[in-house]
Design a protein around this motif. Sequence first.
Motif, PDB file in Angstrom:
ATOM      1  N   PRO A 198       0.810  -1.230   0.000  1.00  0.00           N
ATOM      2  CA  PRO A 198       0.000   0.000   0.000  1.00  0.00           C
ATOM      3  C   PRO A 198       0.840   1.275   0.000  1.00  0.00           C
ATOM      4  O   PRO A 198       2.030   1.258   0.317  1.00  0.00           O
ATOM      5  N   GLN A 199       0.181   2.382  -0.306  1.00  0.00           N
ATOM      6  CA  GLN A 199       0.837   3.683  -0.423  1.00  0.00           C
ATOM      7  C   GLN A 199       1.593   4.096   0.842  1.00  0.00           C
ATOM      8  O   GLN A 199       2.700   4.604   0.767  1.00  0.00           O
ATOM      9  N   CYS A 200       0.957   3.923   2.025  1.00  0.00           N
ATOM     10  CA  CYS A 200       1.600   4.371   3.255  1.00  0.00           C
ATOM     11  C   CYS A 200       2.823   3.509   3.570  1.00  0.00           C
ATOM     12  O   CYS A 200       3.688   3.923   4.327  1.00  0.00           O
ATOM     13  N   PHE A 201       2.890   2.315   2.995  1.00  0.00           N
ATOM     14  CA  PHE A 201       4.050   1.445   3.209  1.00  0.00           C
ATOM     15  C   PHE A 201       5.206   1.867   2.310  1.00  0.00           C
ATOM     16  O   PHE A 201       6.319   2.041   2.765  1.00  0.00           O
ATOM     17  N   VAL A 202       4.905   2.033   1.021  1.00  0.00           N
ATOM     18  CA  VAL A 202       6.017   2.276   0.086  1.00  0.00           C
ATOM     19  C   VAL A 202       6.547   3.706   0.167  1.00  0.00           C
ATOM     20  O   VAL A 202       7.660   3.967  -0.240  1.00  0.00           O
ATOM     21  N   ASN A 203       5.735   4.615   0.714  1.00  0.00           N
ATOM     22  CA  ASN A 203       6.207   5.998   0.823  1.00  0.00           C
ATOM     23  C   ASN A 203       6.870   6.297   2.167  1.00  0.00           C
ATOM     24  O   ASN A 203       7.288   7.425   2.403  1.00  0.00           O
ATOM     25  N   CYS A 204       6.909   5.314   3.045  1.00  0.00           N
ATOM     26  CA  CYS A 204       7.418   5.555   4.399  1.00  0.00           C
ATOM     27  C   CYS A 204       8.904   5.897   4.387  1.00  0.00           C
ATOM     28  O   CYS A 204       9.742   5.109   3.957  1.00  0.00           O
ATOM     29  N   ILE A 205       9.199   7.084   4.886  1.00  0.00           N
ATOM     30  CA  ILE A 205      10.576   7.587   4.918  1.00  0.00           C
ATOM     31  C   ILE A 205      11.434   6.791   5.895  1.00  0.00           C
ATOM     32  O   ILE A 205      12.593   6.495   5.630  1.00  0.00           O
ATOM     33  N   GLY A 206      10.841   6.447   7.034  1.00  0.00           N
ATOM     34  CA  GLY A 206      11.601   5.727   8.051  1.00  0.00           C
ATOM     35  C   GLY A 206      11.734   4.243   7.765  1.00  0.00           C
ATOM     36  O   GLY A 206      12.374   3.523   8.528  1.00  0.00           O
ATOM     37  N   LYS A 207      11.133   3.778   6.691  1.00  0.00           N
ATOM     38  CA  LYS A 207      11.149   2.348   6.325  1.00  0.00           C
ATOM     39  C   LYS A 207      10.725   1.484   7.505  1.00  0.00           C
ATOM     40  O   LYS A 207      11.401   0.531   7.871  1.00  0.00           O
ATOM     41  N   ILE A 208       9.615   1.884   8.117  1.00  0.00           N
ATOM     42  CA  ILE A 208       9.166   1.153   9.309  1.00  0.00           C
ATOM     43  C   ILE A 208       8.164   0.052   8.952  1.00  0.00           C
ATOM     44  O   ILE A 208       7.742  -0.695   9.812  1.00  0.00           O
ATOM     45  N   ARG A 209       7.752  -0.007   7.670  1.00  0.00           N
ATOM     46  CA  ARG A 209       6.588  -0.842   7.358  1.00  0.00           C
ATOM     47  C   ARG A 209       6.896  -2.008   6.423  1.00  0.00           C
ATOM     48  O   ARG A 209       7.703  -1.875   5.510  1.00  0.00           O
ATOM     49  N   LEU A 210       6.191  -3.091   6.653  1.00  0.00           N
ATOM     50  CA  LEU A 210       6.320  -4.266   5.796  1.00  0.00           C
ATOM     51  C   LEU A 210       4.936  -4.907   5.678  1.00  0.00           C
ATOM     52  O   LEU A 210       4.327  -5.255   6.688  1.00  0.00           O
ATOM     53  N   ALA A 211       4.431  -5.029   4.456  1.00  0.00           N
ATOM     54  CA  ALA A 211       3.093  -5.623   4.265  1.00  0.00           C
ATOM     55  C   ALA A 211       3.233  -7.025   3.695  1.00  0.00           C
ATOM     56  O   ALA A 211       4.124  -7.295   2.892  1.00  0.00           O
ATOM     57  N   GLY A 212       2.339  -7.897   4.122  1.00  0.00           N
ATOM     58  CA  GLY A 212       2.353  -9.255   3.595  1.00  0.00           C
ATOM     59  C   GLY A 212       1.188 -10.036   4.159  1.00  0.00           C
ATOM     60  O   GLY A 212       0.238  -9.441   4.684  1.00  0.00           O
TER      61      GLY A 212
END
Lengths: 347, 285
Positions: A198-212
């Motif tokens: 999702p958008q909020c995952f791939v745009n995250c500056i801090g690279k805090i997110r991982l979707a699966g």
Amino acid sequence: MFDTNKCIACQTCTLACKTTWTSGKGQEYMLWNNVETKPYGSYPLAYDLKLLEMLDGQQWNGAKYDGKTIFESAPAGERVLGWRPEQQDYAYPNVGEDDCAGQVDTGSFLSLPHMNWFFYLARICNHCTYPACLASCSRGSIYKRQEDGIVLVDQDRCRGYQECVRGCPYKKVFFNPMTGTSEKCIACFPKMEQGIQPQCFVNCIGKIRLAGYLSKPGEARADNPLDYLVHIKKIALPLFPQFGLEPNVYYIPPIHAPVSFNRQLFGPGAGAAMKAYRNAPNDMDLAALLCLFGSTEMVVSRFQRSGETITGSDEKGSPLVRVPMREPVHVRPAVDAANQLVRINCP
Amino acid sequence: MKHMNWKTAAAVAALLLAAACSKQVERTQEVVAIAAAQLPADPSDGAWAGAPEHAAKMIPQDLVEPRLMTPTTAEVRVRAVTNGSDIAFRLEWDDPDQSDTPGPSKMSDACAVQIPEKIEKDLPDPQMGKVGKLVQVTYWRADWQASVNGRGDTIRDLYPNATVDHYPFEAKPLEKGSEAQKEMAKRYAPARALGNVRSGPRSVPVEDLIATGPGTLSRGPSLGAKGKGVHAKQGWSVVISRKLPEGLGPNQRTNAAFAVWQGGQRESGSRKMRTGWIPLLRKGQ
Ligand code: SF4
Ligand code: SF4
């Protein structure tokens, strides 16, 4: 999965969502994604405290919850224990921003461990396993997709009763006064259907997110990044598990916040999760996985570490991304001898 | 009378007035639709004076969750007029708060008339019908009325102090009113894009619905629903009209049920006051 330790509250995620999905009329106040500073931040106002106060006796017996969920505590005539935010409750989307837990006295300077603390909690709809929004709707306008677990409000069927807004303890359904229907995070399903995060995952500056996709507890696969972090390492935990919805956003708790606070938010596993995270430098697989966050736009279904490199692959095993665990270090001397220049850092 | 003091005179006058008023309002045990050449469209139309009134006692919806646990609207006063092809109802209830602005946690005042699709002895459940026994619902909302009365379709019409920097679908190079612009606006209003009748803007404050049980309310075939609601100090006076129930000849009966939602009491959907089935007589030649 969100690693709270890496979030810098830049709100890029909030805007990525806003510009993609909620720039319409009636959506002005909506933040399907928001980032609040804990302990004092909340959006809508006090969404968490209100329900924590309403829900009686949230007793844990070790890892087992002995208290009642919001379904079991439903008053007569209701399906869940809920409440309705007032309009004003949406008026302070970043209340408590950067406020730390206690007073910082004159003359204080930064020391470790921090004398005071705060952290950022990024929040989206949890696409819960047992969604209270869905349970609350008397019309069955909300459904959870069998194929990927995404929870959606059918915009054709919704009649704007706002029961879902009342029922969702995370307050992640919003009423749109212009269309007269309730709207919520759609987990960027058109992207997820293409295997893209999702958008909020791939745009995250801090690279805090991982979707699966997470497997059922008994079917955990050691090479699935999410299974590994949730089921095997138990380093990532759901927000307010005592509510009983089995939310599917998993948080790596902030290691600089008190364990007692983390327990209230993430349940009894918080202490062990913090310990495991602190131990990441000695745990190569875990450290490697943390490097995978924010490394590719695609949904990573499998991972494999070899030495100091981690490879993320799709469901069929085709590699999507290779990430080194150590970035090469480049030193730029203050004086560029070849060009006879002094380098300066631009602000 | 010659020696009557002013107090007695006032009392007699009051009695006479009360008698005159009660004579004006003929109360019936059922809803009686009187015949008229013209269907009254306005709640203050003189034609209503000739129609008897049925004061229907209301009970809270307590069959399906979420239920209404505390009774609110005690009764709805109903009159009916038919012109032989359509039938108009006038529903009046007490509610000093006018709730007609939609918003988070803000509900709209509303009312509805429910009639079985078929005239038969074995009636559908009064609570929205049942499988195989369809009910037709004509539903009026106060926020739709406000939009029909001229309230604009922008956020400023709801929140006068709102400021909005940018809507992507109202930005250059899109030409205002162009197909491309409308198409893009739809992307940010999914309910409108899907044609959900619930989402405005509206030309009539009512809609035709059908149901076969609680939670099944959906768009129905057009029964020509029209309506108009006016709020006064005491409460609402709302006209709802639709086609005459199929097969309802002169001096024949079917049934009707009514529902009222008070927005100020946070009533919406299944949180409502309702009546049971009430006989509906079409009077006339
Ligand atoms: S977080 Fe709220 S809106 Fe999202 S699925 Fe759970 S209950 Fe529904
Ligand atoms: S984009 Fe990432 S780092 Fe920035 S606020 Fe959102 S979650 Fe935090």
